[in-house]
Scaffold this motif. Structure first.
Motif, PDB file in Angstrom:
ATOM      1  N   PHE A  36       0.812  -1.215   0.000  1.00 31.90           N
ATOM      2  CA  PHE A  36       0.000   0.000   0.000  1.00 31.90           C
ATOM      3  C   PHE A  36       0.851   1.273   0.000  1.00 31.90           C
ATOM      4  O   PHE A  36       0.310   2.368   0.018  1.00 31.90           O
ATOM      5  CB  PHE A  36      -0.928   0.024   1.222  1.00 31.90           C
ATOM      6  CG  PHE A  36      -2.028  -0.994   1.160  1.00 31.90           C
ATOM      7  CD1 PHE A  36      -3.132  -0.790   0.349  1.00 31.90           C
ATOM      8  CD2 PHE A  36      -1.958  -2.153   1.915  1.00 31.90           C
ATOM      9  CE1 PHE A  36      -4.149  -1.731   0.290  1.00 31.90           C
ATOM     10  CE2 PHE A  36      -2.962  -3.095   1.863  1.00 31.90           C
ATOM     11  CZ  PHE A  36      -4.068  -2.887   1.046  1.00 31.90           C
ATOM     12  N   LYS A  37       2.165   1.132  -0.003  1.00 34.82           N
ATOM     13  CA  LYS A  37       3.036   2.300   0.055  1.00 34.82           C
ATOM     14  C   LYS A  37       3.347   2.813  -1.348  1.00 34.82           C
ATOM     15  O   LYS A  37       3.205   2.098  -2.340  1.00 34.82           O
ATOM     16  CB  LYS A  37       4.332   1.957   0.788  1.00 34.82           C
ATOM     17  CG  LYS A  37       4.135   1.613   2.258  1.00 34.82           C
ATOM     18  CD  LYS A  37       5.445   1.288   2.937  1.00 34.82           C
ATOM     19  CE  LYS A  37       5.235   0.951   4.408  1.00 34.82           C
ATOM     20  NZ  LYS A  37       6.501   0.608   5.091  1.00 34.82           N
ATOM     21  N   GLU A  38       3.795   4.052  -1.402  1.00 37.08           N
ATOM     22  CA  GLU A  38       4.221   4.629  -2.662  1.00 37.08           C
ATOM     23  C   GLU A  38       5.638   4.162  -2.996  1.00 37.08           C
ATOM     24  O   GLU A  38       6.305   3.529  -2.183  1.00 37.08           O
ATOM     25  CB  GLU A  38       4.139   6.152  -2.594  1.00 37.08           C
ATOM     26  CG  GLU A  38       2.719   6.671  -2.408  1.00 37.08           C
ATOM     27  CD  GLU A  38       2.666   8.179  -2.391  1.00 37.08           C
ATOM     28  OE1 GLU A  38       3.744   8.819  -2.511  1.00 37.08           O
ATOM     29  OE2 GLU A  38       1.554   8.727  -2.253  1.00 37.08           O
ATOM     30  N   GLU A  41       8.392   5.490  -0.631  1.00 35.52           N
ATOM     31  CA  GLU A  41       8.052   5.502   0.786  1.00 35.52           C
ATOM     32  C   GLU A  41       8.749   4.378   1.533  1.00 35.52           C
ATOM     33  O   GLU A  41       9.100   4.521   2.709  1.00 35.52           O
ATOM     34  CB  GLU A  41       6.536   5.400   0.964  1.00 35.52           C
ATOM     35  CG  GLU A  41       6.068   5.573   2.403  1.00 35.52           C
ATOM     36  CD  GLU A  41       4.556   5.530   2.527  1.00 35.52           C
ATOM     37  OE1 GLU A  41       4.056   5.423   3.665  1.00 35.52           O
ATOM     38  OE2 GLU A  41       3.871   5.590   1.475  1.00 35.52           O
ATOM     39  N   PRO A  51       1.632   2.538   6.362  1.00 35.75           N
ATOM     40  CA  PRO A  51       1.637   3.481   5.222  1.00 35.75           C
ATOM     41  C   PRO A  51       1.007   4.821   5.598  1.00 35.75           C
ATOM     42  O   PRO A  51       0.035   4.872   6.358  1.00 35.75           O
ATOM     43  CB  PRO A  51       0.804   2.748   4.163  1.00 35.75           C
ATOM     44  CG  PRO A  51       0.873   1.305   4.543  1.00 35.75           C
ATOM     45  CD  PRO A  51       0.963   1.278   6.045  1.00 35.75           C
ATOM     46  N   LYS A  52       1.563   5.890   5.061  1.00 41.47           N
ATOM     47  CA  LYS A  52       1.021   7.219   5.329  1.00 41.47           C
ATOM     48  C   LYS A  52      -0.419   7.324   4.829  1.00 41.47           C
ATOM     49  O   LYS A  52      -1.284   7.911   5.463  1.00 41.47           O
ATOM     50  CB  LYS A  52       1.900   8.279   4.668  1.00 41.47           C
ATOM     51  CG  LYS A  52       3.298   8.364   5.256  1.00 41.47           C
ATOM     52  CD  LYS A  52       4.118   9.420   4.544  1.00 41.47           C
ATOM     53  CE  LYS A  52       5.523   9.520   5.146  1.00 41.47           C
ATOM     54  NZ  LYS A  52       6.365  10.530   4.429  1.00 41.47           N
ATOM     55  N   SER A  53      -0.655   6.773   3.667  1.00 42.23           N
ATOM     56  CA  SER A  53      -2.009   6.682   3.113  1.00 42.23           C
ATOM     57  C   SER A  53      -2.087   5.364   2.345  1.00 42.23           C
ATOM     58  O   SER A  53      -1.160   5.029   1.602  1.00 42.23           O
ATOM     59  CB  SER A  53      -2.303   7.851   2.176  1.00 42.23           C
ATOM     60  OG  SER A  53      -1.411   7.851   1.081  1.00 42.23           O
ATOM     61  N   PHE A  54      -3.159   4.634   2.553  1.00 42.34           N
ATOM     62  CA  PHE A  54      -3.274   3.332   1.906  1.00 42.34           C
ATOM     63  C   PHE A  54      -3.514   3.543   0.406  1.00 42.34           C
ATOM     64  O   PHE A  54      -4.635   3.732  -0.053  1.00 42.34           O
ATOM     65  CB  PHE A  54      -4.405   2.522   2.547  1.00 42.34           C
ATOM     66  CG  PHE A  54      -4.028   1.949   3.877  1.00 42.34           C
ATOM     67  CD1 PHE A  54      -3.476   0.688   3.980  1.00 42.34           C
ATOM     68  CD2 PHE A  54      -4.194   2.697   5.037  1.00 42.34           C
ATOM     69  CE1 PHE A  54      -3.102   0.160   5.209  1.00 42.34           C
ATOM     70  CE2 PHE A  54      -3.836   2.188   6.274  1.00 42.34           C
ATOM     71  CZ  PHE A  54      -3.287   0.912   6.358  1.00 42.34           C
ATOM     72  N   ASN A  55      -2.404   3.493  -0.317  1.00 40.53           N
ATOM     73  CA  ASN A  55      -2.408   3.761  -1.750  1.00 40.53           C
ATOM     74  C   ASN A  55      -2.865   2.522  -2.520  1.00 40.53           C
ATOM     75  O   ASN A  55      -2.237   1.456  -2.438  1.00 40.53           O
ATOM     76  CB  ASN A  55      -0.991   4.177  -2.187  1.00 40.53           C
ATOM     77  CG  ASN A  55      -0.913   4.482  -3.657  1.00 40.53           C
ATOM     78  OD1 ASN A  55      -1.912   4.858  -4.271  1.00 40.53           O
ATOM     79  ND2 ASN A  55       0.273   4.343  -4.226  1.00 40.53           N
ATOM     80  N   GLU A  57      -3.169   2.498  -5.876  1.00 41.88           N
ATOM     81  CA  GLU A  57      -2.714   2.584  -7.261  1.00 41.88           C
ATOM     82  C   GLU A  57      -1.902   1.370  -7.675  1.00 41.88           C
ATOM     83  O   GLU A  57      -1.940   0.958  -8.840  1.00 41.88           O
ATOM     84  CB  GLU A  57      -1.882   3.865  -7.454  1.00 41.88           C
ATOM     85  CG  GLU A  57      -2.689   5.140  -7.408  1.00 41.88           C
ATOM     86  CD  GLU A  57      -3.749   5.184  -8.488  1.00 41.88           C
ATOM     87  OE1 GLU A  57      -3.465   4.735  -9.623  1.00 41.88           O
ATOM     88  OE2 GLU A  57      -4.864   5.663  -8.199  1.00 41.88           O
TER      89      GLU A  57
END
Length: 277
Positions: A36-38, A41, A51-55, A57
């Motif tokens: 879920f990380k970029e 990150e 993760p800072k935001s559950f990405n 993509e």
């Protein structure tokens, strides 16, 4: 004194169980969190950090690619290979476990001896055979090797399982006029379902994760299976580790679902016949 030893034994068992659970879960936690990380990150934060935001993509990119093609190829190969394997193993184990004939022990010993043959030494002969048969670079080229390499261990396990089925059941069926074929399909085969389920799960996981034959016998992207999809994404996104983690997460989900719904049959198959009555 006995209570103290019992408590100590249970304490050690709990400690070992917790330790093994942590060891088994850490790779899965690492894989899911980082999926879920970029892209960068993972390099700037800790590998086990939230993760800072559950990405999502990464998953969108994987699912919009050739992932489903690889998935369905794996499903087709797995279903056909398991069906053939379980039927052949059951047909071979039945006479070896229930009949007495002169060549029973030599045949059984030969099958068990085949378990010691490394599958990698068969890659070149199987490759040449696939080319000669005209099935190279197709999913059908994988079915034969998968079945052949799994037969020895399957017959070994299933023969031991069928030996524990009470012979009185067969004797009662013979009195009712049941022939050998009816005996197998109506009595022995249904009673061997726990053993067959265990073999299906054990061999299914191996076939689902198999890489060597899939890499050797297929070339085009249209005929690749999931292990090669992981390898392809790793090459395509060599610096994008979260993308690779997303592919791995999607790859293991079917096996996790399989274990959730079939774990009771797996336990029954492993323990059946362990104690003689």
């Amino acid at each position: 004194m006995k209570k103290t030893k019992s408590r100590l034994s249970w304490g050690i068992a709990w400690i070992l169980g917790i330790f093994w659970s942590v060891v088994a879960l850490l790779p899965f936690v690492f894989m899911v969190l980082n999926s879920f990380k970029e892209k960068f990150e993972l390099l700037t934060e800790g590998v086990f950090s939230i993760p800072k935001s559950f990405n999502l993509e990464n998953y969108k990119t994987v699912l919009t690619g050739n992932f489903f093609r690889f998935f369905f190829n794996s499903v087709i190969v797995l279903v056909i290979s398991l069906t053939i394997l379980l039927f052949i193993s059951a047909c071979a184990s039945y006479p070896l476990s229930r009949f007495k004939f002169r060549l029973a022990k030599p045949i059984y010993s030969l099958i068990v001896a085949c378990m010691s043959i490394p599958i990698h030494i068969t890659l070149i002969p199987v490759f040449k055979m696939s080319k000669d048969m005209g099935i190279y670079d197709s999913i059908w080229a994988l079915i034969g090797p998968y079945v052949a390499t799994a037969i020895p261990i399957s017959v070994f396990i299933l023969t031991s399982f069928m030996r524990e089925i009470p012979k009185e059941i067969e004797e009662a069926a013979q009195i009712d006029g049941c022939g050998k074929y009816q005996m197998f399909f109506r009595i022995i085969f249904p009673l061997a379902k726990p053993g067959l389920a265990t073999l299906a799960i054990y061999n299914g996981v191996n076939m689902w994760n198999e890489f060597s034959f899939a890499y050797t016998l297929t070339q085009s992207s249209a005929n690749r299976t999931l292990p090669l999809a992981v390898w392809e994404f790793q090459g395509q996104y060599s610096m994008n580790t979260p993308m690779v983690m997303a592919v791995l997460t999607l790859t293991v989900i079917p096996m996790i679902i399989l274990f959730i719904f079939a774990q009771d049959k797996l336990v029954k198959g492993m323990t059946a016949g362990a104690v003689k009555g």
